[in-house]
Design an enzyme around this catalytic site. Structure first.
Site, PDB file in Angstrom:
ATOM      1  N   SER A   6      15.342  30.575 -20.137  1.00  0.00           N
ATOM      2  CA  SER A   6      16.672  30.186 -19.643  1.00  0.00           C
ATOM      3  C   SER A   6      17.729  30.529 -20.675  1.00  0.00           C
ATOM      4  O   SER A   6      17.430  30.673 -21.864  1.00  0.00           O
ATOM      5  CB  SER A   6      16.724  28.679 -19.401  1.00  0.00           C
ATOM      6  OG  SER A   6      15.725  28.291 -18.515  1.00  0.00           O
TER       7      SER A   6
HETATM    8  N1  SAH Z   1      10.401  26.894 -21.281  1.00  0.00           N
HETATM    9  C1  SAH Z   1      10.171  28.310 -21.249  1.00  0.00           C
HETATM   10  C2  SAH Z   1      10.685  28.907 -19.970  1.00  0.00           C
HETATM   11  C3  SAH Z   1       9.592  29.513 -19.265  1.00  0.00           C
HETATM   12  S1  SAH Z   1       9.926  30.042 -17.626  1.00  0.00           S
HETATM   13  C4  SAH Z   1      10.733  29.005 -22.456  1.00  0.00           C
HETATM   14  O1  SAH Z   1      11.409  28.363 -23.274  1.00  0.00           O
HETATM   15  O2  SAH Z   1      10.478  30.201 -22.624  1.00  0.00           O
HETATM   16  C5  SAH Z   1       8.811  28.998 -16.737  1.00  0.00           C
HETATM   17  C6  SAH Z   1       7.357  29.100 -17.115  1.00  0.00           C
HETATM   18  O3  SAH Z   1       6.658  28.220 -16.236  1.00  0.00           O
HETATM   19  C7  SAH Z   1       6.733  30.477 -16.931  1.00  0.00           C
HETATM   20  O4  SAH Z   1       6.134  30.875 -18.117  1.00  0.00           O
HETATM   21  C8  SAH Z   1       5.699  30.255 -15.826  1.00  0.00           C
HETATM   22  O5  SAH Z   1       4.516  31.043 -15.980  1.00  0.00           O
HETATM   23  C9  SAH Z   1       5.396  28.773 -15.986  1.00  0.00           C
HETATM   24  N2  SAH Z   1       4.832  28.110 -14.799  1.00  0.00           N
HETATM   25  C10 SAH Z   1       5.160  28.284 -13.489  1.00  0.00           C
HETATM   26  N3  SAH Z   1       4.419  27.479 -12.700  1.00  0.00           N
HETATM   27  C11 SAH Z   1       3.602  26.770 -13.540  1.00  0.00           C
HETATM   28  C12 SAH Z   1       2.603  25.782 -13.340  1.00  0.00           C
HETATM   29  N4  SAH Z   1       2.263  25.337 -12.124  1.00  0.00           N
HETATM   30  N5  SAH Z   1       1.979  25.274 -14.426  1.00  0.00           N
HETATM   31  C13 SAH Z   1       2.288  25.689 -15.686  1.00  0.00           C
HETATM   32  N6  SAH Z   1       3.220  26.643 -15.932  1.00  0.00           N
HETATM   33  C14 SAH Z   1       3.867  27.175 -14.881  1.00  0.00           C
END
Ligand code: SAH
Length: 220
Positions: A69
Site C-alpha cells: 500500500s
Molecule cells: N502488508 C503488506 C501488503 C501486502 S498485500 C506489505 O506491507 O507489503 C496483501 C497480501 O495479502 C499479499 O501478499 C497476499 O498474498 C496476502 N493474502 C491474500 N489473501 C490472504 C490470505 N487468505 N491469507 C494470508 N495472506 C493473504
C-alpha cells in the site's frame, strides 16, 4: 508542521523527506512512527524495477501480482493501532513484503503474521531476519483460518480486502481488542473497530483500495 517534525524531516534522507512531508500534511503526527518510516529502507521491500518510486504516494508491486500500500495508508493503519490498541500481541494477515510487519514489530511485543504466497513468505522472513527483527512469528498459510495455536490477540490487522471479517479472526481477538481491515463495500474502505462483547464499535474509517483476501495457500 511542528518544530520536532520539521527537524525530523530535515534530518531524514532526501528520498524519504518528501514522503514525510506528505504524511505530515495529511495529518500523521506520531513522531516515533514518522521517524521509523523515515529510517526504514522502503526501496528494499518493493520489486527492484520500482525501487526509484518506493517513497512516492502510490502502491507498488512486490511480486506475485501483489502490492504494498502507499505510505499514507500504511501510516494511517499503524497510527490507529498506536492510538487505540494495547501493544502486546498483534496478528497480521497478508505479510506481503514485510514492510507493515516491520512497523508492527517495532511497536508491539509480539507479531504473528500469515502469508498465503510461499515465495513472499520466504522473502519477507529472510528480509526481516537480515534486519535483525526477531519478535515476529511467520506462517505460510490461509489467514481465513487464523493462527493455529489459540492465542488471544490485542489487535488484528488484515492487509487484503474482503466483504466480511473471517469468523476465525474475530474469535482470536481479546475483549476490547482492535481490528483493522479493508472491507469491500459500495465504497471500499479500511475500518478500525473495537470489540465490545459481541458487538463492534467503529472507531475510524477511510476509503482505500486493497488486493483481495484469497482462499487457500500457494506453494510456489
Ligand atoms: N502488508 C503488506 C501488503 C501486502 S498485500 C506489505 O506491507 O507489503 C496483501 C497480501 O495479502 C499479499 O501478499 C497476499 O498474498 C496476502 N493474502 C491474500 N489473501 C490472504 C490470505 N487468505 N491469507 C494470508 N495472506 C493473504
Amino acid at each position: 508542521m511542528s518544530i520536532v517534525l520539521d527537524d525530523l524531516v530535515k534530518r531524514s534522507s532526501p528520498r524519504s523527506s518528501q514522503m514525510l512531508e506528505h504524511l505530515v500534511s495529511e495529518g500523521v503526527s506520531h513522531k516515533e512512527l514518522l521517524q521509523l518510516m523515515a529510517c526504514l529502507p522502503r526501496h528494499e521491500f518493493v520489486e527492484p524495477a520500482f525501487s526509484h518510486l518506493a517513497y512516492s504516494p502510490t502502491p507498488l508491486p512486490i511480486g506475485r501480482n501483489q502490492t504494498i500500500s502507499q505510505p499514507l495508508t500504511v501510516a494511517k493503519m499503524t497510527s490507529w493501532l498506536l492510538q487505540y490498541a494495547r501493544l502486546g500481541r498483534v496478528l497480521e494477515i497478508g505479510t506481503g513484503s514485510g514492510y507493515q510487519t516491520c512497523l508492527l514489530a517495532h511497536f508491539f511485543n509480539k507479531v504473528h503474521t500469515i502469508e498465503r504466497q510461499q515465495s513472499l513468505y520466504v522473502q519477507a522472513q529472510q528480509r526481516l531476519r537480515e534486519m535483525q527483527v526477531n519478535n515476529v512469528e511467520f506462517l505460510h498459510g490461509d489467514g481465513h483460518l487464523g493462527w493455529p495455536q489459540k492465542v488471544q490477540m490485542d489487535a488484528i490487522i488484515v492487509t487484503a480486502m474482503a466483504s466480511k471479517v473471517p469468523s476465525a479472526l474475530t474469535d482470536m481477538l481479546k475483549e476490547d481488542g482492535i481490528l483493522i481491515m479493508p472491507i469491500a463495500d459500495e465504497v471500499p474502505s479500511i475500518g478500525c473497530w473495537r470489540r465490545v462483547g459481541d458487538k463492534w464499535k467503529r472507531l475510524e474509517s477511510s476509503p482505500a483500495q486493497f488486493v483481495p483476501l484469497l482462499e487457500g495457500k500457494v506453494d510456489a
